[in-house]
Design a protein around this motif. Sequence first.
Motif, mmCIF file in Angstrom:
data_model
loop_
_atom_site.group_PDB
_atom_site.id
_atom_site.type_symbol
_atom_site.label_atom_id
_atom_site.label_comp_id
_atom_site.label_asym_id
_atom_site.label_seq_id
_atom_site.Cartn_x
_atom_site.Cartn_y
_atom_site.Cartn_z
ATOM 1 N N TRP A 55 0.832 -1.198 0.000
ATOM 2 C CA TRP A 55 0.000 0.000 0.000
ATOM 3 C C TRP A 55 0.873 1.256 0.000
ATOM 4 C CZ3 TRP A 55 -5.399 -0.994 0.702
ATOM 5 C CH2 TRP A 55 -6.198 0.146 0.604
ATOM 6 N N GLY A 56 0.847 1.985 -1.103
ATOM 7 C CA GLY A 56 1.570 3.246 -1.204
ATOM 8 C C GLY A 56 3.078 3.136 -1.286
ATOM 9 N N GLU A 57 3.606 1.932 -1.463
ATOM 10 C CA GLU A 57 5.064 1.746 -1.494
ATOM 11 C C GLU A 57 5.708 2.331 -2.744
ATOM 12 O OE1 GLU A 57 7.434 0.376 0.705
ATOM 13 O OE2 GLU A 57 5.754 0.741 2.064
ATOM 14 N N HIS A 58 4.980 2.363 -3.849
ATOM 15 C CA HIS A 58 5.542 2.855 -5.115
ATOM 16 C C HIS A 58 4.566 3.839 -5.754
ATOM 17 C CE1 HIS A 58 8.631 -0.193 -4.722
ATOM 18 N NE2 HIS A 58 7.675 -1.073 -4.472
ATOM 19 N N GLU A 60 4.857 6.247 -7.595
ATOM 20 C CA GLU A 60 5.163 6.686 -8.960
ATOM 21 C C GLU A 60 4.602 5.733 -10.016
ATOM 22 O OE1 GLU A 60 8.188 3.688 -7.892
ATOM 23 O OE2 GLU A 60 7.331 5.374 -6.810
ATOM 24 N N THR A 61 4.185 4.541 -9.618
ATOM 25 C CA THR A 61 3.678 3.573 -10.594
ATOM 26 C C THR A 61 2.254 3.918 -11.000
ATOM 27 O OG1 THR A 61 2.877 2.084 -8.876
ATOM 28 C CG2 THR A 61 5.131 1.715 -9.675
ATOM 29 N N LEU A 62 1.914 3.579 -12.229
ATOM 30 C CA LEU A 62 0.587 3.886 -12.755
ATOM 31 C C LEU A 62 -0.504 3.218 -11.925
ATOM 32 C CD1 LEU A 62 -1.223 5.180 -14.873
ATOM 33 C CD2 LEU A 62 -0.882 3.126 -16.297
ATOM 34 N N HIS A 63 -0.283 1.955 -11.552
ATOM 35 C CA HIS A 63 -1.342 1.254 -10.803
ATOM 36 C C HIS A 63 -1.596 1.884 -9.447
ATOM 37 C CE1 HIS A 63 1.428 -1.191 -8.255
ATOM 38 N NE2 HIS A 63 2.190 -1.201 -9.327
ATOM 39 N N GLN A 64 -0.565 2.401 -8.788
ATOM 40 C CA GLN A 64 -0.810 3.052 -7.502
ATOM 41 C C GLN A 64 -1.366 4.464 -7.675
ATOM 42 O OE1 GLN A 64 2.018 2.566 -4.362
ATOM 43 N NE2 GLN A 64 1.651 0.369 -4.301
ATOM 44 N N GLN A 65 -1.087 5.102 -8.781
ATOM 45 C CA GLN A 65 -1.720 6.392 -9.072
ATOM 46 C C GLN A 65 -3.210 6.197 -9.344
ATOM 47 O OE1 GLN A 65 0.641 8.128 -12.206
ATOM 48 N NE2 GLN A 65 2.371 8.502 -10.854
ATOM 49 N N ILE A 66 -3.539 5.128 -10.065
ATOM 50 C CA ILE A 66 -4.954 4.796 -10.284
ATOM 51 C C ILE A 66 -5.615 4.485 -8.946
ATOM 52 C CG2 ILE A 66 -6.524 3.087 -11.286
ATOM 53 C CD1 ILE A 66 -4.491 2.898 -13.657
ATOM 54 N N ALA A 67 -4.917 3.754 -8.089
ATOM 55 C CA ALA A 67 -5.440 3.433 -6.756
ATOM 56 C C ALA A 67 -5.754 4.704 -5.976
ATOM 57 C CB ALA A 67 -4.451 2.558 -5.988
ATOM 58 N N THR A 68 -4.874 5.689 -6.045
ATOM 59 C CA THR A 68 -5.088 6.945 -5.326
ATOM 60 C C THR A 68 -6.333 7.664 -5.838
ATOM 61 O OG1 THR A 68 -2.728 7.165 -4.882
ATOM 62 C CG2 THR A 68 -4.049 9.174 -4.748
ATOM 63 N N VAL A 69 -6.490 7.728 -7.151
ATOM 64 C CA VAL A 69 -7.684 8.361 -7.733
ATOM 65 C C VAL A 69 -8.944 7.636 -7.277
ATOM 66 C CG1 VAL A 69 -8.904 8.817 -9.900
ATOM 67 C CG2 VAL A 69 -6.466 9.341 -9.711
ATOM 68 N N LEU A 70 -8.896 6.308 -7.281
ATOM 69 C CA LEU A 70 -10.061 5.521 -6.852
ATOM 70 C C LEU A 70 -10.343 5.699 -5.358
ATOM 71 C CD1 LEU A 70 -9.512 2.273 -8.937
ATOM 72 C CD2 LEU A 70 -11.376 3.927 -9.203
ATOM 73 N N GLN A 71 -9.304 5.802 -4.544
ATOM 74 C CA GLN A 71 -9.490 6.029 -3.107
ATOM 75 C C GLN A 71 -10.156 7.373 -2.861
ATOM 76 O OE1 GLN A 71 -5.492 5.721 -1.669
ATOM 77 N NE2 GLN A 71 -5.569 3.506 -1.424
ATOM 78 N N TRP A 130 -11.549 -1.640 -6.013
ATOM 79 C CA TRP A 130 -10.595 -1.601 -7.118
ATOM 80 C C TRP A 130 -9.366 -0.763 -6.767
ATOM 81 C CZ3 TRP A 130 -10.509 -5.273 -10.464
ATOM 82 C CH2 TRP A 130 -11.655 -6.056 -10.592
ATOM 83 N N ALA A 131 -9.504 0.182 -5.857
ATOM 84 C CA ALA A 131 -8.333 0.926 -5.369
ATOM 85 C C ALA A 131 -7.394 -0.015 -4.623
ATOM 86 C CB ALA A 131 -8.775 2.065 -4.447
ATOM 87 N N VAL A 132 -7.970 -0.851 -3.794
ATOM 88 C CA VAL A 132 -7.148 -1.815 -3.041
ATOM 89 C C VAL A 132 -6.477 -2.788 -4.002
ATOM 90 C CG1 VAL A 132 -7.195 -3.662 -1.326
ATOM 91 C CG2 VAL A 132 -8.519 -1.584 -0.941
ATOM 92 N N PHE A 133 -7.233 -3.277 -4.989
ATOM 93 C CA PHE A 133 -6.646 -4.170 -5.987
ATOM 94 C C PHE A 133 -5.468 -3.499 -6.684
ATOM 95 C CE2 PHE A 133 -6.362 -5.105 -10.542
ATOM 96 C CZ PHE A 133 -5.883 -6.409 -10.469
ATOM 97 N N CYS A 134 -5.628 -2.234 -7.077
ATOM 98 C CA CYS A 134 -4.589 -1.521 -7.825
ATOM 99 C C CYS A 134 -3.337 -1.247 -7.006
ATOM 100 C CB CYS A 134 -5.142 -0.212 -8.397
ATOM 101 S SG CYS A 134 -6.243 -0.469 -9.806
ATOM 102 N N GLN A 135 -3.402 -1.367 -5.695
ATOM 103 C CA GLN A 135 -2.211 -1.186 -4.878
ATOM 104 C C GLN A 135 -1.132 -2.207 -5.258
ATOM 105 O OE1 GLN A 135 -1.290 1.175 -2.855
ATOM 106 N NE2 GLN A 135 -3.243 2.243 -2.901
ATOM 107 N N ASP A 136 -1.559 -3.435 -5.533
ATOM 108 C CA ASP A 136 -0.611 -4.499 -5.884
ATOM 109 C C ASP A 136 -1.344 -5.539 -6.733
ATOM 110 O OD1 ASP A 136 1.729 -6.006 -5.981
ATOM 111 O OD2 ASP A 136 1.336 -6.997 -4.066
ATOM 112 N N PRO A 137 -1.577 -5.228 -8.004
ATOM 113 C CA PRO A 137 -2.353 -6.133 -8.858
ATOM 114 C C PRO A 137 -1.746 -7.538 -8.924
ATOM 115 C CG PRO A 137 -1.933 -4.039 -9.973
ATOM 116 C CD PRO A 137 -1.105 -4.054 -8.730
ATOM 117 N N SER A 138 -2.622 -8.535 -8.807
ATOM 118 C CA SER A 138 -2.201 -9.931 -8.882
ATOM 119 C C SER A 138 -3.411 -10.764 -9.284
ATOM 120 C CB SER A 138 -1.672 -10.405 -7.519
ATOM 121 O OG SER A 138 -2.728 -10.407 -6.563
#
Length: 186
Positions: A55-58, A60-71, A130-138
């Motif tokens: 959660w929030g470790e990276h 700068e990555t697109l998936h965590q930026q998407i997560a932030t927008v969704l949060q 989906w914000a939680v998923f985008c933190q670390d997609p798997s």
Amino acid sequence: MPYFGSHDLIAFLLLSGLLVAVSHKPLRRPGSHGFYRYFAWQTMLVLIFLNRPEWGEHPETLHQQIATVLQISSLVLLLAALSGLLPAYGGKRRVDATLYEFEKTSRLVSSGVFRYIRHPMYASLLALTWAVFCQDPSWPGLALAGLATALLVRTTLADEAECLAYFGEEYRRYMQRTRRYLPFLL
């Protein structure tokens, strides 16, 4: 694969117990929207614990930026929904032991965000999932997010059936002029 220690297990069990405690009445009524909502929440909790280490470790990555927008979207939807429900909270109360107090409105709320979407709180939960998923997609995370989404959609459908039963034709007309989750789209 993330490491889960004894503290994680204890926290998960305590939070799961809390979900059972706040959902014990709806759990006694299978098919109610609260019944399905409990299982959606529980699935979301598993997803949170799966993705919590990243959660929030990276940022700068697109998936965590998407997560932030969704949060942020999730929080905005929740606050908009609460601001619409609070004025309707006073007055005559709906009698249904499986509903939370803020759900017991005896008049249809169709102003504020409810003017555009019927279920801003479920839309908030979908965005959060989906914000939680985008933190670390798997793949396991995708399965959990998909399951939570399906459960939230089932929650919505059960809620709409309950609202139709309570509000009748007024709710049917409301359904025709609003969308479920996204204004003008969905």
